[in-house]
Design a protein around this motif. Structure first.
Motif, PDB file in Angstrom:
ATOM      1  N   UNK A   1       0.772  -1.268  -0.187  1.00  0.00           N
ATOM      2  CA  UNK A   1      -0.004   0.125  -0.004  1.00  0.00           C
ATOM      3  C   UNK A   1       0.862   1.168   0.062  1.00  0.00           C
ATOM      4  N   UNK A   2       2.274   1.400   0.557  1.00  0.00           N
ATOM      5  CA  UNK A   2       2.965   2.354   0.571  1.00  0.00           C
ATOM      6  C   UNK A   2       4.401   1.790   0.361  1.00  0.00           C
ATOM      7  N   UNK A   3       5.243   2.776  -0.289  1.00  0.00           N
ATOM      8  CA  UNK A   3       6.728   2.293  -0.773  1.00  0.00           C
ATOM      9  C   UNK A   3       7.645   2.768   0.333  1.00  0.00           C
ATOM     10  N   UNK A   4       7.145   3.762   1.216  1.00  0.00           N
ATOM     11  CA  UNK A   4       8.262   4.209   2.278  1.00  0.00           C
ATOM     12  C   UNK A   4       7.495   4.456   3.682  1.00  0.00           C
ATOM     13  N   UNK A   5       7.936   4.329   4.636  1.00  0.00           N
ATOM     14  CA  UNK A   5       7.293   4.683   5.957  1.00  0.00           C
ATOM     15  C   UNK A   5       6.870   6.046   6.226  1.00  0.00           C
ATOM     16  N   UNK A   6       5.644   6.142   6.792  1.00  0.00           N
ATOM     17  CA  UNK A   6       4.967   7.422   6.898  1.00  0.00           C
ATOM     18  C   UNK A   6       5.044   7.874   8.480  1.00  0.00           C
ATOM     19  N   UNK A   7       5.258   9.233   8.501  1.00  0.00           N
ATOM     20  CA  UNK A   7       5.223   9.709  10.067  1.00  0.00           C
ATOM     21  C   UNK A   7       3.777  10.167  10.063  1.00  0.00           C
ATOM     22  N   UNK A   8       3.047   9.281  10.698  1.00  0.00           N
ATOM     23  CA  UNK A   8       1.723   9.273  11.053  1.00  0.00           C
ATOM     24  C   UNK A   8       1.352  10.477  11.802  1.00  0.00           C
ATOM     25  N   UNK A   9       2.268  10.807  12.908  1.00  0.00           N
ATOM     26  CA  UNK A   9       1.865  11.657  14.038  1.00  0.00           C
ATOM     27  C   UNK A   9       2.711  12.934  13.715  1.00  0.00           C
ATOM     28  N   UNK A  10       3.575  12.893  12.884  1.00  0.00           N
ATOM     29  CA  UNK A  10       4.324  14.171  12.665  1.00  0.00           C
ATOM     30  C   UNK A  10       4.059  14.868  11.186  1.00  0.00           C
ATOM     31  N   UNK A  11       3.583  14.222  10.294  1.00  0.00           N
ATOM     32  CA  UNK A  11       3.277  14.819   8.928  1.00  0.00           C
ATOM     33  C   UNK A  11       1.879  15.804   9.238  1.00  0.00           C
ATOM     34  N   UNK A  12       2.176  16.954   8.900  1.00  0.00           N
ATOM     35  CA  UNK A  12       0.775  17.851   8.979  1.00  0.00           C
ATOM     36  C   UNK A  12      -0.387  17.219   8.311  1.00  0.00           C
ATOM     37  N   UNK A  13      -0.034  16.576   7.142  1.00  0.00           N
ATOM     38  CA  UNK A  13      -1.522  16.242   6.397  1.00  0.00           C
ATOM     39  C   UNK A  13      -1.782  14.591   6.818  1.00  0.00           C
ATOM     40  N   UNK A  14      -1.137  14.175   7.757  1.00  0.00           N
ATOM     41  CA  UNK A  14      -1.660  12.969   8.280  1.00  0.00           C
ATOM     42  C   UNK A  14      -1.944  13.029   9.819  1.00  0.00           C
ATOM     43  N   UNK A  15      -1.338  13.697  10.620  1.00  0.00           N
ATOM     44  CA  UNK A  15      -1.502  13.736  12.037  1.00  0.00           C
ATOM     45  C   UNK A  15      -2.933  13.792  12.687  1.00  0.00           C
ATOM     46  N   UNK A  16      -3.547  14.707  11.892  1.00  0.00           N
ATOM     47  CA  UNK A  16      -5.081  14.850  12.371  1.00  0.00           C
ATOM     48  C   UNK A  16      -6.039  13.634  12.065  1.00  0.00           C
ATOM     49  N   UNK A  17      -5.626  12.975  10.944  1.00  0.00           N
ATOM     50  CA  UNK A  17      -6.383  11.896  10.522  1.00  0.00           C
ATOM     51  C   UNK A  17      -5.989  10.700  11.544  1.00  0.00           C
ATOM     52  N   UNK A  18      -4.695  10.691  11.860  1.00  0.00           N
ATOM     53  CA  UNK A  18      -4.087   9.452  12.550  1.00  0.00           C
ATOM     54  C   UNK A  18      -4.912   9.725  14.235  1.00  0.00           C
ATOM     55  N   UNK A  19      -5.016  10.858  14.724  1.00  0.00           N
ATOM     56  CA  UNK A  19      -5.665  11.155  15.720  1.00  0.00           C
ATOM     57  C   UNK A  19      -7.101  10.509  15.779  1.00  0.00           C
ATOM     58  N   UNK A  20      -7.834  11.076  14.704  1.00  0.00           N
ATOM     59  CA  UNK A  20      -9.212  10.618  14.628  1.00  0.00           C
ATOM     60  C   UNK A  20      -9.379   8.997  14.386  1.00  0.00           C
ATOM     61  N   UNK A  21      -8.398   8.429  13.695  1.00  0.00           N
ATOM     62  CA  UNK A  21      -8.589   6.944  13.483  1.00  0.00           C
ATOM     63  C   UNK A  21      -8.543   6.497  14.629  1.00  0.00           C
ATOM     64  N   UNK A  22      -7.581   6.671  15.849  1.00  0.00           N
ATOM     65  CA  UNK A  22      -7.337   6.217  17.080  1.00  0.00           C
ATOM     66  C   UNK A  22      -8.892   6.453  17.936  1.00  0.00           C
TER      67      UNK A  22
END
Length: 321
Positions: free
Chosen positions: A172-193
Motif C-alpha cells: 500500500x505504501x513504498x516508504x514509512x509514513x510519519x503518521x503523527x508528525x506529518x501535518x497532512x496525516x496527524x489529524x487523521x491519525x488522531x481521529x482514527x485512534x
C-alpha cells in the motif's frame, strides 16, 4: 338551593385535583431532597474551581505566584493597544485550535455514529458466539485513553511502527509514513485512534436501544414483504433516534474537550492542537494562569452552548414539556 347543588357536584372533581397537586408538590420536594446532597458535592467539586477559573481569567495571575495578582478586566480575552489586538480572541493559534477541535468533533463523532449503528445491528442479530463478540467489542472502550494513545503511538511510529510494516508488506505504501508528525496525516491519525476507541461506546448505547424495540413492527413488515433497508429507515431509525441523540451529545461534549489523546500522540503540534491543549500550554508551559484561564473559560462556554442547544432541541422534540 342551586348553588348548594352545584357545589356538591363540583366537590368530587375539585378534591381529586387538589390531591393530585398535593402529590406533585410532595414528589417535587422529595426529588429535591434526594438531589440536594449531589448538588452540594457537585458545587464543591466543580462549581468552586469553575468560578475560580473564571475569576483568574480577569487577572494577571501567573503560576509562580497565585497570591500576588491584580484585576485587569477583559485584557486576557481581547485588548487593543498600540494599534494591535492582543488576547485569546486575537490569537491565531487559538482559532486554529478551535477549528481543529470542531473538525475533530464532527468527523470522529460522525464516523463513530455510523460505525456504531452498523456494529450494533450486527450484534443485535442472532448468531453463534454473539455473547463473546459483544464482550470483545468493548475492549477498546475499556482501555484507558492514555494507555491506548501510547499503544497507538508505538504502532504509528515512522521507523518501528507495525502499521507501516504491514502497509509496506501489502504494497500500500513504498516508504514509512510519519503518521503523527506529518501535518497532512496527524489529524487523521488522531481521529482514527479515537474512532477505534469510542465506537464501542456508540455501539453499546445503540444496541441497548435496539434491544428494547417491539417485535410487532418487524413481524408486520416481514409479512408485507418490505425490504429490510426500508424497514431500517422507516421503523428502526426513528425508534432509536432518542437514544442515538443522547449518545451523540455525550460524544460531542467529550470530543470538544479532548486533551489526553491528542497530547500523547502529537504533543503541542499546531496541526492537531485542541482548545484543551492550548489552555494547558498557556497554564503550564507559559505559566500564564490568567491567559490560560481565559482560554479554559471560552472552552467552557463552547461546551455550555452545545449543552443548551441540545436541551432546547430535546424539549422542542418533546413538544415543549
Amino acid at each position: 338551593m342551586s348553588n348548594t347543588i352545584t357545589q356538591s357536584l363540583a366537590e368530587p372533581v375539585l378534591r381529586p385535583r387538589a390531591t393530585r397537586l398535593r402529590l406533585v408538590r410532595q414528589r417535587t420536594r422529595t426529588a429535591w431532597f434526594f438531589l440536594l446532597p449531589m448538588l452540594v458535592v457537585l458545587a464543591a467539586v466543580a462549581g468552586w474551581p469553575l468560578l475560580r477559573t473564571i475569576w483568574f481569567s480577569f487577572t494577571d495571575a501567573n503560576l509562580g505566584n497565585l497570591t500576588d495578582y491584580s484585576f485587569i478586566g477583559i485584557e486576557n480575552y481581547l485588548l487593543y493597544e498600540d494599534g494591535m489586538w492582543y488576547g485569546v480572541l486575537a490569537d491565531r493559534l487559538w482559532w486554529r485550535a478551535v477549528w481543529n477541535t470542531l473538525f475533530f468533533t464532527v468527523v470522529s463523532v460522525s464516523a463513530e455514529t455510523f460505525l456504531g449503528i452498523i456494529v450494533a445491528l450486527t450484534l443485535n442479530a442472532k448468531f453463534r458466539g454473539r455473547a463473546l463478540v459483544r464482550a470483545a467489542i468493548l475492549i477498546p472502550w475499556a482501555i484507558p485513553t492514555i494507555v491506548s494513545a501510547r499503544m497507538w503511538g508505538w504502532m504509528l511510529h515512522d521507523q518501528f511502527g507495525i502499521l507501516n510494516d504491514i502497509f509496506m508488506t501489502l504494497g500500500f505504501i513504498s516508504e514509512p509514513l510519519a503518521w503523527t508528525a506529518d501535518p497532512s496525516l496527524s489529524m487523521w491519525a488522531v481521529i482514527m485512534v479515537d474512532v477505534w476507541k469510542t465506537t464501542p461506546f456508540m455501539t453499546l448505547l445503540t444496541l441497548a436501544a435496539l434491544q428494547m424495540l417491539p417485535s410487532d413492527c418487524y413481524e408486520a413488515a416481514k409479512v408485507d414483504g418490505i425490504h429490510p433497508v426500508r424497514v431500517f429507515f422507516k421503523v428502526t431509525l426513528p425508534l432509536i433516534a432518542p437514544a442515538l441523540m443522547v449518545a451523540v451529545i455525550f460524544r460531542v461534549l467529550d470530543a470538544l474537550r479532548v486533551f489526553d489523546l491528542i497530547f500523547v500522540l502529537t504533543s503541542n503540534s499546531s496541526d492537531t492542537m485542541s482548545m484543551s491543549v492550548y489552555a494547558r500550554q498557556q497554564l503550564v508551559e507559559f505559566q500564564d494562569v490568567g491567559y490560560g484561564s481565559a482560554a479554559s473559560t471560552l472552552l467552557f462556554l463552547v461546551i455550555a452552548l452545545c449543552t443548551i442547544a441540545y436541551l432546547y432541541l430535546g424539549r422542542k422534540r418533546m413538544g415543549g414539556y
